[in-house]
Motif scaffolding. Structure first.
Motif, PDB file in Angstrom:
ATOM      1  N   VAL A  97       0.858  -1.196   0.000  1.00 45.38           N
ATOM      2  CA  VAL A  97       0.000   0.000   0.000  1.00 45.38           C
ATOM      3  C   VAL A  97       0.888   1.237   0.000  1.00 45.38           C
ATOM      4  O   VAL A  97       1.648   1.471   0.941  1.00 45.38           O
ATOM      5  CB  VAL A  97      -0.942   0.010   1.221  1.00 45.38           C
ATOM      6  N   ASP A  98       0.795   2.023  -1.076  1.00 46.97           N
ATOM      7  CA  ASP A  98       1.603   3.241  -1.185  1.00 46.97           C
ATOM      8  C   ASP A  98       0.929   4.444  -0.540  1.00 46.97           C
ATOM      9  O   ASP A  98       1.603   5.318   0.018  1.00 46.97           O
ATOM     10  CB  ASP A  98       1.854   3.559  -2.665  1.00 46.97           C
ATOM     11  N   ALA A  99      -0.389   4.507  -0.649  1.00 49.11           N
ATOM     12  CA  ALA A  99      -1.109   5.684  -0.168  1.00 49.11           C
ATOM     13  C   ALA A  99      -2.462   5.280   0.393  1.00 49.11           C
ATOM     14  O   ALA A  99      -3.075   4.304  -0.069  1.00 49.11           O
ATOM     15  CB  ALA A  99      -1.309   6.685  -1.312  1.00 49.11           C
ATOM     16  N   VAL A 100      -2.917   6.024   1.385  1.00 51.41           N
ATOM     17  CA  VAL A 100      -4.233   5.771   1.971  1.00 51.41           C
ATOM     18  C   VAL A 100      -5.101   7.005   1.830  1.00 51.41           C
ATOM     19  O   VAL A 100      -4.625   8.143   1.935  1.00 51.41           O
ATOM     20  CB  VAL A 100      -4.131   5.354   3.457  1.00 51.41           C
ATOM     21  N   LEU A 101      -6.379   6.760   1.565  1.00 54.57           N
ATOM     22  CA  LEU A 101      -7.386   7.823   1.561  1.00 54.57           C
ATOM     23  C   LEU A 101      -8.148   7.709   2.875  1.00 54.57           C
ATOM     24  O   LEU A 101      -8.762   6.668   3.156  1.00 54.57           O
ATOM     25  CB  LEU A 101      -8.353   7.670   0.386  1.00 54.57           C
ATOM     26  N   LEU A 102      -8.095   8.735   3.686  1.00 56.01           N
ATOM     27  CA  LEU A 102      -8.760   8.728   4.989  1.00 56.01           C
ATOM     28  C   LEU A 102     -10.098   9.435   4.871  1.00 56.01           C
ATOM     29  O   LEU A 102     -10.163  10.667   4.773  1.00 56.01           O
ATOM     30  CB  LEU A 102      -7.882   9.402   6.043  1.00 56.01           C
ATOM     31  N   CYS A 103     -11.172   8.660   4.874  1.00 48.87           N
ATOM     32  CA  CYS A 103     -12.527   9.192   4.716  1.00 48.87           C
ATOM     33  C   CYS A 103     -13.360   8.768   5.920  1.00 48.87           C
ATOM     34  O   CYS A 103     -14.450   8.202   5.784  1.00 48.87           O
ATOM     35  CB  CYS A 103     -13.138   8.683   3.412  1.00 48.87           C
ATOM     36  N   VAL A 104     -12.834   9.037   7.078  1.00 48.57           N
ATOM     37  CA  VAL A 104     -13.394   8.562   8.343  1.00 48.57           C
ATOM     38  C   VAL A 104     -14.003   9.730   9.122  1.00 48.57           C
ATOM     39  O   VAL A 104     -13.794  10.898   8.781  1.00 48.57           O
ATOM     40  CB  VAL A 104     -12.292   7.880   9.175  1.00 48.57           C
ATOM     41  N   PRO A 105     -14.767   9.453  10.183  1.00 46.78           N
ATOM     42  CA  PRO A 105     -15.273  10.533  11.020  1.00 46.78           C
ATOM     43  C   PRO A 105     -14.138  11.421  11.530  1.00 46.78           C
ATOM     44  O   PRO A 105     -12.998  10.968  11.732  1.00 46.78           O
ATOM     45  CB  PRO A 105     -15.976   9.793  12.165  1.00 46.78           C
ATOM     46  N   ASP A 106     -14.465  12.681  11.752  1.00 47.65           N
ATOM     47  CA  ASP A 106     -13.452  13.684  12.064  1.00 47.65           C
ATOM     48  C   ASP A 106     -12.610  13.353  13.290  1.00 47.65           C
ATOM     49  O   ASP A 106     -11.431  13.720  13.357  1.00 47.65           O
ATOM     50  CB  ASP A 106     -14.124  15.048  12.273  1.00 47.65           C
ATOM     51  N   HIS A 107     -13.206  12.664  14.264  1.00 55.36           N
ATOM     52  CA  HIS A 107     -12.443  12.410  15.493  1.00 55.36           C
ATOM     53  C   HIS A 107     -11.347  11.375  15.285  1.00 55.36           C
ATOM     54  O   HIS A 107     -10.524  11.153  16.181  1.00 55.36           O
ATOM     55  CB  HIS A 107     -13.378  12.008  16.637  1.00 55.36           C
TER      56      HIS A 107
END
Length: 457
Positions: free
Chosen positions: A104-114
């Motif tokens: 895994v080269d890159a992650v997209l973080l689309c999670v709740p703000d906390h």
């Protein structure tokens, strides 16, 4: 950009486009030529909610990008990942299993703000490039540590607010710098909605339960409480997990303003609002207006920014900006902008003597004296910079700033180059929005040092 918002904005500008006398059309998305086999970027998305799927679909349009894994705490979304992208995509509950993968080269973080701050830091320390959805952090206090880790690890880190890559806002920045509206003194920006879905009353699945949702993992550092499907699927409605309307939408507006003006941020922040319509158990407001003062810098004169988000706008949802200067105004939407130049005007001698002015209240002798004085001096004309550029600018049909944002991100990943909307830029957009929350909930104005990025009062 949501389709309903895009259509509204296009309708808003359609009449102006037909009447425009100076029109420019830019036909590009960011150049994204096909990548070679050694340039492939393997991504994983953490958080497969609405934006998780939108971001993943958009990222996969960029040549040379491959999805290898995804994580979500709801079983139904993990199933849908495989339905949509195939069984070759591995799914996880624990995001740390993704960070442990070498492919895994890159992650997209689309999670709740906390979760933004912790996951961003964990991912950067694991050697991953990070695309973190806005706002970068849930609280003002979390920002410095994210910045420190990015600078220490030299990770490619980009915040996901696409105004920073929009060709429309690039053109706006160019026009403002060229003096199209003279000296900016006021900016008005609004992001309004008029629907239940726009107000975060998202549909919940019928199988939501402690068996299909990892509730304790979702809570993380938030206060412990029994399973609540509404809090999980409508987390933006609660302070424990989200950043309210300002954190969700003011950040977009601030990103656009900062990109267009080159500003580092305001030095005063105040906000007011309330829960006026969507009283569904949420503990956040649904209407907020922010007022932010920007000090003069080498990049721009001092100006005042007014921000508005109204989730019960009976006239229809609308997102728009007005950049106001002493020589003109630029009205901006997602895909077009229009310049109107009138400038500050001065009266003719006739208007000064007989118009809505105090001269007519003076004695006859005074009126004659003023008339004689006016006859001996030239009439003032509106100040002008001599700007000769475009008056109307339209992005091509189907243009998607989100795609350009991902192109820039993956270019940085491949070339190990810094991104524009990095942790510092992201924090400077997030902090004023979060201070609007603090102002609303605490009932006071906050001082902010945009250079040192610190609360001053």
């Amino acid at each position: 950009m949501r389709d309903r918002e895009s259509n509204t904005r296009r309708d808003f500008f359609k009449t102006a486009a037909a009447a425009s006398t100076a029109f420019t059309l830019l036909s590009r998305n960011e150049d994204a030529t096909a990548a070679g086999p050694n340039d492939k970027v393997r991504i994983a998305t953490i958080g497969m909610g609405i934006i998780g799927f939108i971001d993943t679909d958009c990222a996969l349009k960029v040549p040379g990008v491959e999805l290898v894994a995804a994580a979500d705490l709801y079983e139904g979304r993990r199933k849908h990942v495989k339905e949509r992208y195939g069984d070759r995509v591995d799914t996880y509950v624990d995001y740390r299993e993704i960070l442990a993968r070498k492919d895994v080269d890159a992650v997209l973080l689309c999670v709740p703000d906390h979760w933004h701050s912790k996951m961003s830091i964990d991912a950067m320390k694991a050697g991953k490039a990070v695309y973190c959805e806005k706002p970068m952090v849930r609280t003002v206090e979390e920002g410095p540590e994210v910045i420190r880790v990015q600078q220490e690890t030299k990770a490619v880190f980009q915040v996901g607010s696409q105004y920073a890559s929009s060709i429309v806002f690039d053109k706006l920045k160019e026009m403002v710098a060229a003096g199209a509206i003279g000296k900016v003194n006021v900016v008005e920006a609004r992001f309004n909605r008029n629907s239940s879905l726009g107000a975060w009353q998202y549909t919940q699945p019928t199988d939501a339960s402690p068996e299909t949702v990892d509730w304790d993992r979702f809570l993380g550092s938030a206060p412990k409480r029994p399973f609540d499907a509404t809090r999980f699927f409508r987390w933006r409605n609660y302070q424990d997990y989200g950043t309210a309307v300002a954190g969700d939408l003011f950040v977009h507006l601030l990103t656009g303003v900062h990109h267009a003006t080159g500003s580092l941020g305001p030095n005063k922040v105040a906000a007011m609002g309330g829960l006026r319509y969507w009283d569904d158990g949420r503990d956040v407001y649904d209407v907020i207006l922010g007022l932010l003062d920007y000090p003069a810098t080498d990049a721009h004169p001092s100006f005042t920014l007014s921000l508005q988000c109204d989730f019960e706008d009976g006239g229809g949802d609308a997102t728009a900006f007005r950049f106001v200067g002493d020589e003109g105004v630029i009205s901006v939407g997602f895909d077009a902008l229009e310049l109107k130049r009138v400038g500050v005007t001065w009266p003719t001698p006739e208007q000064e003597l007989k118009g809505y002015n105090s001269v007519q209240t003076f004695s006859k002798a005074q009126q004659e004296a003023i008339a004689a004085k006016l006859a001996s001096v030239p009439t003032k004309a509106p100040k002008t910079s001599g700007y000769k550029g475009v008056e109307r600018y339209q992005a091509p049909a189907g243009y998607d700033a989100r795609y350009d944002h991902f192109v820039k991100f993956f270019r940085s990943v491949r070339e190990a180059q810094p991104v524009y909307e990095d942790a510092v830029f992201g924090y400077r957009a997030a902090a004023p929005a979060l201070l609007c929350n603090n102002s609303y909930f605490q009932g006071k104005m906050f001082g902010w040092d945009p250079v040192k990025m610190q609360v001053t009062s």
